[in-house]
Write a protein that holds these residues in place. Structure first.
Motif, short mmCIF file in Angstrom:
data_model
loop_
_atom_site.label_atom_id
_atom_site.label_comp_id
_atom_site.label_asym_id
_atom_site.label_seq_id
_atom_site.Cartn_x
_atom_site.Cartn_y
_atom_site.Cartn_z
N UNK A 1 1.07 -24.98 -33.50
CA UNK A 1 1.97 -24.99 -34.66
C UNK A 1 3.13 -25.90 -34.32
N UNK A 2 3.49 -26.81 -35.21
CA UNK A 2 4.57 -27.74 -34.85
C UNK A 2 5.23 -28.34 -36.08
N UNK A 3 6.44 -28.82 -35.87
CA UNK A 3 7.10 -29.64 -36.88
C UNK A 3 6.68 -31.09 -36.75
N UNK A 4 6.29 -31.43 -35.52
CA UNK A 4 6.02 -32.83 -35.22
C UNK A 4 4.54 -33.11 -35.33
N UNK A 5 4.22 -34.17 -35.99
CA UNK A 5 2.82 -34.56 -36.14
C UNK A 5 2.21 -34.90 -34.80
N UNK A 6 3.03 -35.49 -33.92
CA UNK A 6 2.51 -35.91 -32.62
C UNK A 6 1.84 -34.77 -31.86
N UNK A 7 2.27 -33.54 -32.10
CA UNK A 7 1.75 -32.41 -31.33
C UNK A 7 0.39 -31.95 -31.85
N UNK A 8 0.07 -32.24 -33.11
CA UNK A 8 -1.13 -31.63 -33.68
C UNK A 8 -2.20 -32.63 -34.12
N UNK A 9 -1.88 -33.91 -33.98
CA UNK A 9 -2.76 -34.85 -34.68
C UNK A 9 -4.17 -34.89 -34.13
N UNK A 10 -4.41 -34.38 -32.92
CA UNK A 10 -5.76 -34.41 -32.38
C UNK A 10 -6.56 -33.15 -32.68
N UNK A 11 -6.00 -32.25 -33.45
CA UNK A 11 -6.69 -30.99 -33.72
C UNK A 11 -7.97 -31.24 -34.52
N UNK A 12 -8.93 -30.30 -34.38
CA UNK A 12 -10.19 -30.43 -35.12
C UNK A 12 -9.94 -30.23 -36.61
N UNK A 13 -9.03 -29.32 -36.92
CA UNK A 13 -8.64 -29.18 -38.31
C UNK A 13 -7.13 -28.98 -38.37
N UNK A 14 -6.51 -29.56 -39.38
CA UNK A 14 -5.07 -29.38 -39.56
C UNK A 14 -4.86 -28.75 -40.92
N UNK A 15 -4.02 -27.71 -40.98
CA UNK A 15 -3.66 -27.20 -42.30
C UNK A 15 -2.18 -27.44 -42.52
N UNK A 16 -1.82 -27.77 -43.75
CA UNK A 16 -0.42 -27.96 -44.11
C UNK A 16 -0.01 -26.76 -44.93
#
Lengths: 600, 579
Positions: B527-542
């Motif tokens: 969970x993050x405010x920054x895209x840099x922390x999550x961009x490699x996830x298999x799925x991203x939810x907003x």
């Protein structure tokens, strides 16, 4: 013993010894203006004691003279007369006791009020290096508990001490004048009582110290567990925490049992010795009375005096402890009062009502503790109206620069010039009025939002409104039911971090500083608030010299000057564009964050 | 049911209570024989020729009584008062155990200070009630009743009535003044509290005060508070100083009545001198319990109020408990959310609305969204910090409520936004008070979370004590410590809730790298405010206002050009130098 404690005991004993010498003088000096009151109180005490001591004598006279001797009454020397006298004496004693309490109370309370205000004013003017070294808890104790401790000394201890000693002397005097031999017989028991009381009270006091120690630790343990309860539950540490708690609670229980045991000896044993003393007295008197050498009334009076002996002795043992702690408190308070010389004097120095805001650091070296240099040979110039961004890792010295511009600390080597004047020469009051600092961790006072913006200064309503607008705080403040008069609870815990920062911007703008210093907040601020903050910073920076410890690249990029710090030195400085082209630390930082964003 | 803890305690200690009260009765009763003995001795001795032996027998009795009272008192105190201390500790343990079971929804609405007050002040008030106050009342009642009985029976009824006639007045006066003193005392305490708060706030905010040159106005405010304190102290003294002389005077009246009427009766031969002396003795025996009535009443009132408060808190049922026969199989980490909706107690809108998603074992889920969008709530629901209102959370196809709480939470490791560091050693903070990890594992976890270098720099390495009395960690160090705490457990599911917000971009990259390696094949939620922390996830939810606005991989979401894209561009712009 089932527990061990740090060598605190010996420490505190040493402190007590040391305190005793100087502190007594200080205490007496403090009470000097109240000498007449104290003397009057002593007079009252004398009356109280006299009344107390006369009562058994009156009873003795009734028994021996009228009941056994069957004497004829003459006027006042009758049962009725003696009864009247008894009542009068009691009334006089009671009245004196009340008057004495009022006099001493008034004197003690006034004295302590002065002391408290004095201590507080010193705390206000303590220089920051001192405050850094001293825990805030300790300072709070100075202004609250320590002064209370001293109040108690004046209102309770001092006068009771006089009273008890007078009383003991009086009892012994009357006993001796009634019968020497009976007095000697009584004294077979009294030393035992005295010894018992002092010995056991001393042990109770020591044990009480352990009890307080453990209850303090229990308190801390529960506080920590509650604050960390979520983590404890998530990581399933309930059992471990419970075991730790049971152990601590068990240790506390063991000390309380010692306390119970000691207390169950103290009072009952001295009661027993009193009764034994009476038995011994009767036993001894049998022969004398049958020989007609002793009157029964005298024997009766003695039984009363022996009982009266206990209370002042127990009192004295208690007071001994209170005096010790009053002395320690006095010592501590005077330690603080003697800081007088090192207090900040915000009034002297070169008056400079309005600064232009040109800041120059010339080969500045600075250390908080005189051994580790936090700033090493730092030089830079920020011209009037410029915005400078400080970047670098935690501990590189950025925050220290802020502290220096405020005049909170003095540099060891080199100099800081503001508008060309050495910062140490500028009147502190003027310097600080011209510099507004907003720290990452914003401090809000309890009161209203408005109070937090004006801080009690006389600021016009329009200026406050303008500050609200320019700081972008208006957008959320107007949503509160009470608007700008919305109450702020302790530390502003009802506001988000971003909102707190906006309020502190409004505070800064309302005070219209020449120099604005900002430690940018990092964590937990959403994009919307972040934009507001950015807008507010731009508003504030407009026309002012602005120093920012920057965490956001957008802030850094918008600066006139970037100063990159590394281990206390300036690694590079210059315009963002220049630095980007140079390919140093700033460029690396920039690339790093972009590669993050673009890689996948 | 009101005092089940109390009843249980009394039952467990019934024998010591019974014996204690027996000894207490004996001590009080025997004490009242003493004045009578003294009186008899006086009567014997007033005759010109008296039998010495008879008096000596009385003296022996006196000595015996003195010793007897001491022994009985010593014994009952060690039973009744010691039991009260035991009760105090027992209660505190019960309370602490209960606190460990209560869920965050309880703690969200309470202040820590209030909760500590239960464990210290309230419990202490209960102790005072069942210890000293109970003993004083029992003791006092026995002492007064038997004294008055002896006065009636062996001296004279009329004299007793006359002499004791001021007593009711004394008691009424005492209770009345006592209440007044209490009220004024409360005001003084409130003033003291205000002063404390003021000083505390002042010292905490001293930098702001100095920076805005507010020293003078702060002093004025303080001086005002202090003189108000002076005033309320004087108000208190005016009343409290009057009480003891008044009571003493009341008893002096009793003595004088005895003096006048008693001696008249002696002269008339109605009573003996010994009776007269004994009577005086009884009067002084009665005095001390009567004087303490006011105090005892106050203690009882406080104790009962505290007992009520304690009962209230102890009867709050823990809302998160195991079902009967819960599942005890280790889950492997397949998570499924079906139409999950959740609303906090007292909130006006749901924190999460109709969330459905699948997270198979070995996959990484990224969650992004503004503050208050429900990210942390979603994480907290997975390991049952709160109970789900509607919808379902499945772990390996089983509802999470089916699992034993212990098993469920052991399969998760969670790193929160704001980390809590305990005042214990670094090692204790990483292993979290559990003895199952060896030093290599601890060091490995520290290395993986990039805190090892900092720890090596501490004075005592892994044994360095943290917290107020030890080393203070920076925000970034705390977060990395918390990550180490999570990694050492090697959980089936790892959740980082904005746990890298205080570390710089470079370190963040390193930590994410090391996570990628160690967490391969396991389930992760970032969970993050920054895209840099999550961009490699298999799925991203907003997430936004509790709803899933967008979902997909980084590339898919960018193409979509929606909310995610906006966040991305804002954060990208920040990275470009101004031209």
């Amino acid at each position: 013993m089932i527990f061990t404690l740090p060598s605190k005991k010996t420490d505190s004993q040493q402190v007590e010894k040391k305190a005793a010498t100087g502190a007594v003088k200080e205490l007496l000096r403090l009470s000097k203006p109240y000498t007449p009151q104290l003397l009057l109180a002593c007079l009252c005490v004398f009356v109280v004691n006299a009344a107390f001591l006369i009562q058994p004598l009156l009873l003795q006279r009734v028994i021996d003279h009228f009941l056994i001797g069957r004497s004829v009454s003459h006027g006042l020397d009758s049962i009725g007369g003696l009864a009247l006298l008894y009542l009068t004496v009691s009334a006089a004693g009671g009245a004196s006791s009340y008057i004495q309490a009022l006099i001493v109370g008034k004197a003690g309370q006034s004295l302590v009020h002065q002391l408290r205000v004095n201590v507080f004013s010193i705390i206000q003017r303590l220089p920051l290096p001192y405050l850094d070294r001293t825990s805030s808890g300790r300072l709070i104790t100075r202004a609250t508990n320590d002064t209370s401790e001293i109040t108690e000394f004046y209102t309770d201890v001092l006068i009771t001490l006089v009273k008890d000693i007078m009383l003991l002397i009086g009892i012994v005097y009357i006993m001796l004048s009634l019968s020497l031999s009976l007095t000697l017989v009584s004294f077979t028991v009294i030393p035992v009582i005295v010894f018992l009381v002092f010995y056991i009270k001393n042990r109770i006091k020591k044990n009480f110290f352990y009890m307080k120690h453990f209850i303090g630790r229990i308190n801390g343990f529960i506080a920590e567990s509650i604050s960390g309860m979520k983590v404890i539950q998530i990581f399933r540490a309930e059992k471990e925490k419970e075991e730790q708690f049971l152990k601590l609670n068990g240790q506390y229980f063991a000390t309380t049992l010692i306390q119970v045991r000691l207390n169950s000896v103290l009072k009952p044993a001295s009661d027993m010795f009193q009764s034994l003393a009476i038995a011994i007295l009767v036993w001894y008197s049998v022969g004398k009375i049958s020989g007609g050498m002793l009157q029964i009334g005298v024997l009766y009076a003695f039984t009363t005096y022996i009982k009266q002996f206990f209370a002042p002795i127990a009192d004295l043992a208690d007071k001994y402890t209170s005096i010790q702690s009053a002395l320690v408190s006095t010592e501590r308070i005077f330690e603080l009062i003697h800081e007088e010389d090192s207090l900040e004097d915000t009034d002297s120095g070169l008056p400079m009502e309005r600064l232009n805001g040109t800041i120059e650091f010339r080969h500045v070296w600075f250390s908080y503790n005189d051994t580790d240099w936090v700033l090493k040979d730092v030089s830079f110039v920020i011209k009037k109206g410029q915005t400078a961004a400080f970047i670098g890792e935690t501990g590189a010295g950025k925050t220290t620069i802020i502290n220096l511009i405020n005049g909170f600390y003095r540099v060891q080597k080199g100099e800081i010039l503001i508008d060309g004047v050495n910062i140490n020469d500028i009147r502190l009051d003027d310097l600080r009025r011209n510099v507004s600092v907003v720290l990452q961790d914003v401090f809000l006072f309890s009161g209203t939002i408005r109070d937090n913006i004006t801080l009690g200064d006389d600021i016009a309503e329009e200026a406050v409104q303008y500050a609200l607008q320019a700081s972008c705080a208006e957008s959320f403040v107007k949503d509160f039911p009470a608007g700008i008069t919305e109450p702020v609870t302790e530390r502003g815990s009802t506001f988000s971090a971003g909102q707190r920062q906006l309020i502190s911007f409004a505070r800064a703008i309302a005070h219209n500083p020449a120099i604005f210093v900002l430690d940018e907040a990092t964590a937990n601020i959403d994009t919307h608030t972040e934009k507001l903050i950015q807008q507010a910073v731009d508003n504030i920076a407009n026309g002012r010299t602005t120093l920012i410890i920057a965490h956001r690249l957008s802030t850094i990029a918008g600066a006139d000057l970037i100063i990159a710090m590394k281990e206390g030195r300036i690694a590079e400085k210059g315009h963002p564009r220049e630095l980007f082209e140079q390919g140093g630390y700033y460029a690396k930082l920039l690339n790093e964050s972009r590669s993050h964003a673009f890689s996948s | 049911m009101k005092s089940s803890v109390l009843l249980r305690f009394f039952k467990d200690h019934k024998y010591s209570y019974a014996a204690g009260f027996m000894f207490m009765f004996a001590a009080s009763f025997v004490q009242t024989l003493f004045p009578k003995l003294l009186g008899s001795a006086v009567d014997l001795m007033k005759e010109s020729r008296f039998e010495t032996r008879q008096v000596l027998v009385l003296v022996a009795w006196m000595a015996l009584i003195a010793v007897g009272v001491f022994v009985c008192t010593f014994l009952w105190r060690n039973m009744i008062i010691a039991n009260a201390r035991n009760l105090e500790c027992f209660y505190r343990e019960e309370l602490f155990r209960h606190m460990l079971k209560l869920s965050p929804s309880f703690y969200n609405t309470r202040k820590t200070g209030d909760l500590i007050a239960y464990a210290i002040n309230d419990i202490s008030a209960v102790r005072m009630t069942f210890g000293p106050a109970t003993a004083m009342s029992f003791n006092g009642i026995v002492l007064c009743l038997s004294s008055i009985y002896f006065m009636f029976a062996t001296v004279d009824v009329r004299l007793t009535l006359i002499t004791l006639s001021p007593l009711p007045l004394i008691i009424v006066l005492m209770l009345f003044t006592g209440r007044k003193i209490q009220m004024r005392f409360r005001t003084v305490q409130e003033q003291f509290g205000l002063i404390s708060d003021r000083v505390q706030e002042n010292i905490s905010g001293i930098r702001v005060i100095k920076a805005y040159v507010q020293e003078h106005s702060e002093m004025e405010k303080f001086s005002g508070l202090s003189s108000r304190m002076l005033q309320s102290n004087m108000d208190l003294i005016k009343v409290s100083a009057a009480l003891p002389p008044l009571i003493e005077f009341g008893f002096a009246v009793c003595f004088v009545l005895n003096l006048v009427f008693g001696s008249r009766m002696v002269l008339r031969g109605n009573i003996s001198i010994g009776d007269f002396v004994a009577f005086n003795g009884y009067l002084s025996l009665i005095a001390s319990p009567i004087v303490s009535i006011g105090r005892v009443v106050t203690i009882f009132q406080r104790g009962m109020a505290s007992l009520g408060r304690l009962h209230d808190i102890l009867s709050i049922p823990p809302d998160i408990v195991d079902i009967p026969n819960p599942l005890r199989v280790q889950p492997s980490g397949n998570i499924e959310l079906c139409h999950l909706t959740f609303q906090y107690e007292g909130a006006e809108v749901p924190a999460l609305r109709d969330i459905s998603l699948q997270l198979p074992k070995g996959h990484t889920l990224g969650i992004i969204g503004p503050t208050g969008s429900g990210k942390s709530t979603l994480a907290a629901l997975l390991f049952r910090l709160y109970n789900v209102d509607s919808g379902q959370i499945l772990l390996d196809n089983q509802d999470i409520n089916e699992y034993a709480l212990e098993i469920l939470r052991e399969s998760f490791a969670f790193v929160p936004q704001e980390t809590f560091v305990f005042a214990a050693s670094v090692k204790e903070n990483i292993v979290f008070f559990k003895d199952v990890y060896n030093d290599d594992e601890v060091e490995n976890a520290a290395r993986l979370s990039l805190i090892a270098d900092s720890i090596d720099g501490f004075p005592d390495g892994y044994d360095t004590i943290l917290g107020e009395r030890g080393v203070n960690l920076s925000g970034g160090q705390k977060q990395r410590m918390a990550i180490a705490r999570a990694l050492i457990r090697n959980p089936a599911v790892l959740i980082l809730d904005d746990a890298l917000s205080a570390v710089d971009a470079v370190t963040e990259g390193h930590i994410l790298n090391s996570l990628r390696q160690t967490r391969k094949g396991k389930t992760n939620i970032l969970i993050s405010h920054r895209i840099s922390a999550i961009l490699e996830a298999d799925e991203i939810i907003v997430l936004d206002k509790g709803l899933i606005r967008e979902r997909g991989t980084h590339e898919q979401l960018l193409k979509k050009g929606g909310m995610y894209y906006d966040i991305y561009t804002t954060q990208q712009e920040d990275g470009l130098p101004a031209s």
